[in-house]
Every structure is written in structure tokens, then in C-alpha cells.
Design a protein around this motif. Structure first.
Motif, PDB file in Angstrom:
ATOM      1  N   GLU A  60      -5.192  -8.884 -30.093  1.00  0.00           N
ATOM      2  CA  GLU A  60      -4.165  -8.843 -31.142  1.00  0.00           C
ATOM      3  C   GLU A  60      -2.962  -8.034 -30.684  1.00  0.00           C
ATOM      4  O   GLU A  60      -1.813  -8.360 -31.003  1.00  0.00           O
ATOM      5  CB  GLU A  60      -4.760  -8.258 -32.419  1.00  0.00           C
ATOM      6  CG  GLU A  60      -5.759  -9.192 -33.092  1.00  0.00           C
ATOM      7  CD  GLU A  60      -6.521  -8.540 -34.220  1.00  0.00           C
ATOM      8  OE1 GLU A  60      -7.016  -9.263 -35.095  1.00  0.00           O
ATOM      9  OE2 GLU A  60      -6.645  -7.290 -34.220  1.00  0.00           O
ATOM     10  N   SER A  77      -8.112 -17.673 -32.091  1.00  0.00           N
ATOM     11  CA  SER A  77      -8.443 -18.764 -33.013  1.00  0.00           C
ATOM     12  C   SER A  77      -9.921 -19.110 -32.924  1.00  0.00           C
ATOM     13  O   SER A  77     -10.549 -19.464 -33.928  1.00  0.00           O
ATOM     14  CB  SER A  77      -7.595 -19.999 -32.706  1.00  0.00           C
ATOM     15  OG  SER A  77      -6.218 -19.710 -32.898  1.00  0.00           O
ATOM     16  N   LEU A 116      -9.122 -15.644 -36.280  1.00  0.00           N
ATOM     17  CA  LEU A 116      -7.771 -15.099 -36.406  1.00  0.00           C
ATOM     18  C   LEU A 116      -7.632 -14.403 -37.756  1.00  0.00           C
ATOM     19  O   LEU A 116      -7.855 -15.005 -38.800  1.00  0.00           O
ATOM     20  CB  LEU A 116      -6.737 -16.220 -36.274  1.00  0.00           C
ATOM     21  CG  LEU A 116      -5.272 -15.811 -36.188  1.00  0.00           C
ATOM     22  CD1 LEU A 116      -5.001 -15.053 -34.898  1.00  0.00           C
ATOM     23  CD2 LEU A 116      -4.371 -17.039 -36.272  1.00  0.00           C
TER      24      LEU A 116
END
Length: 494
Positions: free
Chosen positions: A26, A66, A70
Motif C-alpha cells: 500500500e 487486488s 484491496l
């Protein structure tokens, strides 16, 4: 604080950097998005290189995220990068085709760049406000194991249903001293035995609190420090027992950090789900029982709370009876012969604290009581023999003026020495895991920070339990007074 904490998710291992409350992937998405926006202001040659590198890092990181899952906090980051991408890609294509790179005047481009950066910054702010909770490492000598059991009381009908054959069932989670597990052993998921149960409970808690479920979607991703069904510790003999009842609409796992800390110091904690009261209870057969109770906001007139407290008190006594059967080997389990049911404390948060007080008055098998900011509900309290530790939030103008006088009256009914400890900076939710994953708004979770509040609550609880259940010598009042404002109620003072 840049502490990197392992967080297993569906067999994959990621890490949360607690200073940012972001995983490394992230963080790469964040940096890649920011670089794409900044590239607009670089020289043409550097602009092209930065765009290619940042775009590649961003796309690859998003693909991996993903697959892993996510989080919604990344959506504004992606939105900011998507808004900035046309300008960056257009310049890159023009440069490769040999055409001159067109650049808008700075005063026209600046507002767009700032808007994109604003969206990108929203991501880490949201991750900080609603993080994947990182549980404090238990400080005791024992590792922590956990298991879940389901018990049905054949002698009590379930009053919440119309079926005369339905009997009262509780789901109980045990945290206990365990042997050390290998470092790569998967830790127990927070809020449930499975991802489905954790998400079901998380959504139910959010709905009960009036929050959109997506805001706390990081909570069921968390892993605790306990290991499911870990072997019981070889040392320690027979362990004192602590039964726990959650708050109104609360669930058995709401005080996991507190339970793990107690278990690491040699206690067995048994926390109950109360069906039709707890926000959601997932039974062994897969059925989910949701709460049928909502708070009216009127403590005095809410008669249902009085009845619910009575049912919970009976649940706690039934839980102690079942634990006695486990210890005697009447029910199979690894804790046979390891539970000292002669040294038992009954505890609870909020309405659960009220239930603990009532259970102690009705059941002399309990040796001590810990009330975590619970307003006493028994309409006709009588004297009882157990010492009590009543932990309360900081008292403000908004505090119900009846709370402290009513709690004090109940504490004075005990024939044992009892303590009321008010923790400065604490709010009602300080006494559960909420500070670990809710925004640090003082009116909501107190002003003690994400971990300090839960640490103080666990430390005060341990000091009281060590004195009352283990009879350790020392100045208990002196120890407790270090955590806040203490009032001591001696039996000779009436």
C-alpha cells in the motif's frame, strides 16, 4: 512508530507499518501515485522516466493488492493517480512520437495537481483513522492459546424465541496459557474462527453502532497473538479462571487484547457471546443469531436492560458450571485438570459489568468481580461477599450523574474491600479493543492513544486479580492508585 507487525491474511503474509497503518504494498501504491502527480512538474526527460517507473510500480502493486484484498482506503489514492495519469501519459506519448511536449501554464495546472495530491493524502489519513488493528504483544511469561466451545443449558428455556423446546445456548471463547508455537504458525483471526464469521461479526457491530460496514473492513483482517487449539502450557499448575461478559450488543472477542494479556500471566479467560443480545453470534451449525436489543438511551426506564442483565448473570453462572465439568473431565478438552474453579473472577464491560455484579451476588462460587465501566442494573441489590474492582471512565459533565453514586452504593454492599478506579483520559470504549481500530477521537475512545488505554486497563485488572485470586502480598491500593483516581471501600466503613 515504525514497528513492522506480521499480519496473516488467507495464508499470505503481509506487514503493517504501524506508523502509517499501511502495508509495504500500500505504501508503494501511495508513493507511485504521488510520483505520477509530481512528474507533471519535472523536466521532460525526468518526467518520462518518473512516469514509466511510477506507473509500473503502481500497476503491479495494485494487481497484487487486488488479489490479496484491496482496502477502501486505497480508493482515493487510485482516484488521484487516475486523474493525474492522462497528463503524464500524454506527455510521454508526445515525447516518444517526436512531437514537442505541451505544458499548461503553471497557474492552470496547479489546482489540478493539488486536488490529485489531496485525494492521495486522503488514503493514509483514512488508513490511520480506520486501521487494521495491531494487537499489543502480551507481556507475560506464557504464550496464548485459544479455542471456541458451544454449550446448551438443558434446564433453561430460551426466552427470546417462541419455541418451548428451545434451550439457552452460549458460545464461549477461551484464552489460556499455552506452549510456545513456531514463529510461522498462523495466529488466530480477530472476531471469528473463519473469515466468514469475522466479517459477519464485523458487519453486525458496525450496523449496531450505526456505521457503514466498509469503514471497519480492516478489523476482520487482523490477526491476534493467540494460536487456535495450541497445546496447554506444561507449567503453571491449575490456572485461575476469569469469566467475561461483553457490553450491550458486544461480542465475546471485543476484549481480546485484555484477554490475551491475562492469559499470558497464567489466567484462563472465558468470554461469552449472549445470543439475541450480542450483535451477531455464529453457532456451530453455521446459523447466525443477531441481536434483538437496541439501546434506548434512557438508562432508568429501559426495563429490557434489567431483564438482559438477569439473563446474562445466569449465563455466567452456567459458564462456570460448564468449566467445572471441563476440569473434572466430564467434557473432553485440553484443559481437563488445569482449571482452578475455586479461584474464579466474574468480569464484564458496560452491561456485562452490571451482569458480573449481579452474578456475584447470586453465585457465591465467584471469588472476585471486575466491572469495566458498567452501570449497575440490579433493581434491588443486596449485600455480597466478593471484593470488587470498578474501573470507570473519566467523569465529565456529560457523565450520567446517577452513575458514580449508584456504583458506590453497590461497592459498599460488599463485605470485602472494594475499589473504584477512575482512569483519567479514559472513555467508555477505552475498556475494550476499540482504541486499536477506531479514530482516536477523545469523546469516543479517550485520549490515551491506541494502546495505552488498553494497557492500563489490563494492568489494573491483573493487579487486582493477583491480589484477590492468588493472594499475593503487597499494597494493592498503592498499585491501583498509580493508574488513576482511587476510592477504597472497606467493609468496616459500611
Amino acid at each position: 512508530m515504525w514497528q513492522r507487525v506480521p499480519c496473516a491474511e488467507d495464508g499470505r503474509v503481509t506487514e503493517i507499518i504501524t506508523g502509517w497503518y499501511l502495508s509495504p504494498l500500500e505504501l508503494l501504491v501511495l508513493l507511485g501515485a504521488a510520483a505520477i502527480v509530481v512528474a507533471r512538474w519535472l523536466a521532460p526527460a525526468a518526467r518520462a522516466r518518473v512516469t514509466v517507473v511510477a506507473g509500473t510500480v503502481l500497476v503491479l502493486s495494485v494487481i497484487v493488492l487486488s488479489v490479496a484484498g484491496l482496502r477502501w482506503q486505497m480508493l482515493p489514492v487510485l482516484a488521484g493517480s487516475v486523474c493525474a495519469l492522462p497528463s503524464a501519459v500524454s506527455a510521454l506519448l508526445r515525447r516518444r512520437s517526436g512531437r514537442p511536449v505541451w505544458r499548461a501554464r503553471w497557474w492552470l495546472a496547479l489546482p489540478g495537481s493539488l486536488a490529485c495530491l489531496g485525494l492521495i493524502v486522503t488514503g493514509p489519513v483514512a488508513a490511520w483513522a480506520f486501521p487494521v488493528p495491531v494487537f499489543p504483544t502480551p507481556s507475560g511469561d506464557f504464550a496464548v492459546g485459544t479455542r471456541v466451545v458451544q454449550w446448551t443449558d438443558p434446564h433453561r428455556p430460551e426466552t427470546a424465541t417462541a419455541d418451548p423446546q428451545d434451550r439457552r445456548t452460549v458460545v464461549v471463547q477461551l484464552w489460556y496459557p499455552a506452549r510456545r508455537s513456531p514463529a510461522d504458525v498462523q495466529r488466530a483471526r480477530y472476531l471469528g474462527r473463519t473469515e466468514h464469521e469475522a466479517r459477519t461479526v464485523s458487519d453486525a457491530l458496525a450496523r449496531y453502532a450505526g456505521l457503514p460496514g466498509f469503514l471497519v473492513d480492516g478489523v476482520p483482517r487482523a490477526r491476534t497473538h493467540a494460536v487456535f487449539n495450541a497445546p496447554v502450557a506444561d507449567k503453571g499448575g491449575r490456572f485461575p479462571v476469569v469469566l467475561f461478559s461483553p457490553g450491550l450488543g458486544g461480542v465475546r472477542t471485543q476484549n481480546t487484547a485484555w484477554a490475551e494479556e491475562l492469559a499470558s500471566h497464567g489466567y484462563v479467560v472465558a468470554a461469552l457471546d449472549h445470543p439475541y443480545d450480542s450483535a451477531a453470534v455464529v453457532l456451530a451449525d453455521g446459523r447466525t443469531i443477531r441481536t434483538r436489543i437496541t439501546s434506548t438511551g434512557d438508562d432508568e426506564d429501559d426495563e429490557r436492560a434489567v431483564e438482559t442483565t438477569r439473563i446474562r448473570a445466569a449465563d455466567l453462572s452456567f459458564g462456570l458450571t460448564q468449566l467445572g465439568r471441563v476440569d473434572r473431565g466430564e467434557m473432553a478438552g485440553p484443559l481437563t485438570g488445569r482449571l482452578d474453579t475455586g479461584r474464579v473472577a466474574v468480569t464484564g464491560h458496560s452491561l456485562g459489568g452490571a451482569a458480573a455484579l449481579q452474578a456475584a451476588r447470586q453465585d457465591r462460587r465467584f471469588a472476585a468481580v471486575v466491572d469495566l465501566d458498567g452501570y449497575p442494573r440490579d433493581p434491588d441489590p443486596d449485600s455480597f461477599h466478593q471484593p470488587v474492582l470498578g474501573l470507570t471512565q473519566a467523569i465529565t459533565r456529560e457523565t450520567d450523574p446517577r452513575y458514580i453514586p449508584r456504583l458506590t452504593k453497590v461497592l459498599k454492599l460488599s463485605t470485602g474491600t472494594s475499589y473504584r478506579l477512575t482512569i483519567p483520559g479514559a472513555a467508555h470504549l477505552t475498556f475494550m479493543d476499540a482504541p486499536l481500530y477506531l479514530p482516536p477521537v477523545p469523546s469516543m475512545v479517550g485520549s490515551l492513544g491506541r494502546t495505552e488505554g488498553p494497557r492500563l486497563v489490563a494492568a489494573a485488572t491483573l493487579a487486582f486479580l493477583d491480589s484477590t485470586l492468588r493472594h499475593r502480598q503487597g499494597d494493592l491500593a498503592g498499585v491501583l492508585s498509580a493508574y488513576g483516581d482511587l476510592s477504597v471501600h472497606h467493609p468496616e466503613n459500611g
